[in-house]
Design an enzyme around this catalytic site. Structure first.
Site, PDB file in Angstrom:
ATOM      1  N   HIS A  39       7.393   7.606   3.954  1.00 56.56           N
ATOM      2  CA  HIS A  39       6.648   6.861   2.935  1.00 56.56           C
ATOM      3  C   HIS A  39       5.904   7.843   2.041  1.00 56.56           C
ATOM      4  O   HIS A  39       5.881   9.045   2.312  1.00 56.56           O
ATOM      5  CB  HIS A  39       5.687   5.867   3.603  1.00 56.56           C
ATOM      6  CG  HIS A  39       4.661   6.536   4.451  1.00 56.56           C
ATOM      7  ND1 HIS A  39       4.799   6.668   5.816  1.00 56.56           N
ATOM      8  CD2 HIS A  39       3.498   7.147   4.131  1.00 56.56           C
ATOM      9  CE1 HIS A  39       3.751   7.329   6.286  1.00 56.56           C
ATOM     10  NE2 HIS A  39       2.944   7.636   5.287  1.00 56.56           N
ATOM     11  N   HIS A  56       0.820  -1.217   0.000  1.00 52.98           N
ATOM     12  CA  HIS A  56       0.000   0.000   0.000  1.00 52.98           C
ATOM     13  C   HIS A  56       0.852   1.264   0.000  1.00 52.98           C
ATOM     14  O   HIS A  56       0.338   2.356  -0.170  1.00 52.98           O
ATOM     15  CB  HIS A  56      -0.955   0.017   1.195  1.00 52.98           C
ATOM     16  CG  HIS A  56      -0.252   0.106   2.517  1.00 52.98           C
ATOM     17  ND1 HIS A  56       0.302  -0.992   3.125  1.00 52.98           N
ATOM     18  CD2 HIS A  56       0.011   1.163   3.313  1.00 52.98           C
ATOM     19  CE1 HIS A  56       0.867  -0.600   4.259  1.00 52.98           C
ATOM     20  NE2 HIS A  56       0.709   0.700   4.403  1.00 52.98           N
ATOM     21  N   HIS A  99       2.509   8.936  -0.575  1.00 56.13           N
ATOM     22  CA  HIS A  99       1.106   8.830  -0.970  1.00 56.13           C
ATOM     23  C   HIS A  99       0.969   9.403  -2.376  1.00 56.13           C
ATOM     24  O   HIS A  99       1.525  10.464  -2.681  1.00 56.13           O
ATOM     25  CB  HIS A  99       0.197   9.618  -0.024  1.00 56.13           C
ATOM     26  CG  HIS A  99       0.145   9.045   1.353  1.00 56.13           C
ATOM     27  ND1 HIS A  99      -0.768   8.086   1.730  1.00 56.13           N
ATOM     28  CD2 HIS A  99       0.915   9.281   2.441  1.00 56.13           C
ATOM     29  CE1 HIS A  99      -0.562   7.764   2.998  1.00 56.13           C
ATOM     30  NE2 HIS A  99       0.460   8.475   3.461  1.00 56.13           N
ATOM     31  N   HIS A 131       5.581  11.509   3.717  1.00 59.43           N
ATOM     32  CA  HIS A 131       5.398  11.655   5.165  1.00 59.43           C
ATOM     33  C   HIS A 131       6.630  11.152   5.893  1.00 59.43           C
ATOM     34  O   HIS A 131       7.019   9.996   5.724  1.00 59.43           O
ATOM     35  CB  HIS A 131       4.175  10.851   5.636  1.00 59.43           C
ATOM     36  CG  HIS A 131       2.868  11.453   5.207  1.00 59.43           C
ATOM     37  ND1 HIS A 131       1.708  10.738   5.121  1.00 59.43           N
ATOM     38  CD2 HIS A 131       2.571  12.738   4.860  1.00 59.43           C
ATOM     39  CE1 HIS A 131       0.729  11.557   4.726  1.00 59.43           C
ATOM     40  NE2 HIS A 131       1.234  12.765   4.553  1.00 59.43           N
ATOM     41  N   THR A 177      -3.416   8.591   8.967  1.00 65.10           N
ATOM     42  CA  THR A 177      -4.359   8.564   7.843  1.00 65.10           C
ATOM     43  C   THR A 177      -4.654   7.139   7.390  1.00 65.10           C
ATOM     44  O   THR A 177      -5.301   6.921   6.369  1.00 65.10           O
ATOM     45  CB  THR A 177      -3.832   9.393   6.649  1.00 65.10           C
ATOM     46  OG1 THR A 177      -2.639   8.787   6.146  1.00 65.10           O
ATOM     47  CG2 THR A 177      -3.539  10.827   7.053  1.00 65.10           C
ATOM     48  N   THR A 178      -4.142   6.174   8.148  1.00 64.85           N
ATOM     49  CA  THR A 178      -4.439   4.758   7.908  1.00 64.85           C
ATOM     50  C   THR A 178      -4.896   4.166   9.245  1.00 64.85           C
ATOM     51  O   THR A 178      -4.632   4.743  10.302  1.00 64.85           O
ATOM     52  CB  THR A 178      -3.182   4.007   7.415  1.00 64.85           C
ATOM     53  OG1 THR A 178      -2.098   4.301   8.295  1.00 64.85           O
ATOM     54  CG2 THR A 178      -2.799   4.413   6.000  1.00 64.85           C
TER      55      THR A 178
HETATM   56 ZN   LIG Z   1       1.241   8.687   5.303  1.00 63.49          ZN
END
Ligand SMILES: [Zn+2]
Length: 267
Positions: free
Chosen positions: A120, A95, A122, A139, A218-219
């Site tokens: 990571h 992901h 997005h 992030h 956000t996950t």
């Molecule tokens: Zn993130």
């Protein structure tokens, strides 16, 4: 119904959006609702508020649409970097594409020290600025150094938005090391990949000007214990670099959430 409202109110008051809490007993109705929303475990209560599977109501979620005209320019924070810039692994988590930091880099904000853990990506960006989505957001995730055991984990995340432009030297240092297979990891010798190559001079520059607010992961489990610092500087990466990362991780941005009664600061 009154009893349910009272329970929900107490839960918010006592625990906020803390996924560790176990006191709330789900009603049969709630159980059914939660089963049907497994991937994004949140039922809409009102605009901008969500009921977490553990029963807590979440009001301070991320990401948000950063409205610059709405930002309070009084926000000043004392930020110091102790940035060793040592990345020792590149991971394909399915992901997201994640780079892991070797222990030792820290950031201190208003007297609280956080350890750099990982960064990571997005695709597209999760945060919007004045309604504009960027093709990519990075992030940098940090955790509180003296985290008390049993308490909600505290995070500080630096967000960096990317537009399409010239090739990023930093991204070119790891783009070919991302494993093809999901859940694979490439070990790298610290020094080969330098986040510092993103910044014109010093890593501190990323937070020379920023937006700040209190939000969430956000996950899942969307924990509301994140100090967000989104850099006002828009970074550049080539269309090919952004496309490659998008091909690996897919579209992985969460929808924007309401600011509710939170303050958005701008320095
Ligand atoms: Zn993130």
């Amino acid at each position: 119904m009154k009893k349910l409202i009272a329970i929900l109110f107490m839960t918010v008051f006592l625990f906020g959006c803390n996924p560790k809490k176990e006191e709330h007993k789900e009603t049969e109705k709630e159980k059914t609702e939660h089963q049907s929303t497994e991937k994004e475990p949140a039922a809409i209560l009102e605009e901008g508020s969500y009921v977490h599977p553990d029963g807590t109501i979440c009001h301070a979620q991320s990401p948000i649409n950063i409205l610059s005209f709405n930002a309070d320019s009084q926000g000043m924070h004392n930020i110091t970097f102790n940035f060793k810039d040592e990345i020792n692994a590149v991971e394909n988590l399915g992901h997201t594409v994640q780079l892991d930091f070797k222990e030792g880099s820290t950031i201190t904000v208003d007297g609280e020290t956080f350890n750099f853990r990982q960064l990571h990506f997005h695709t597209p960006s999760e945060h919007l600025i004045d309604g504009v989505t960027y093709p990519m957001e990075m992030h940098m995730v940090n955790t509180l150094q003296d985290q008390k055991e049993g308490e909600t984990p505290q995070f500080l995340v630096i967000g960096a938005l990317f537009k399409m432009g010239k090739e990023s030297k930093f991204i070119s240092e790891f783009i070919n090391s991302i494993p093809e297979e999901e859940h694979e990891k490439t070990e790298v010798i610290p020094g080969q990949i330098l986040v510092g190559d993103l910044f014109s001079e010093r890593p501190e520059d990323v937070l020379d000007s920023y937006y700040h607010y209190m939000g969430s992961l956000t996950t899942p489990p969307y924990t509301e214990s994140v100090r967000w610092y989104v850099s006002k500087h828009i970074f550049e990466a080539s269309p090919q670099q952004i496309k490659r990362i998008l091909e690996i991780e897919g579209a992985n941005a969460r929808h924007v959430q309401s600011l509710n009664d939170r303050t958005l600061e701008s320095n």
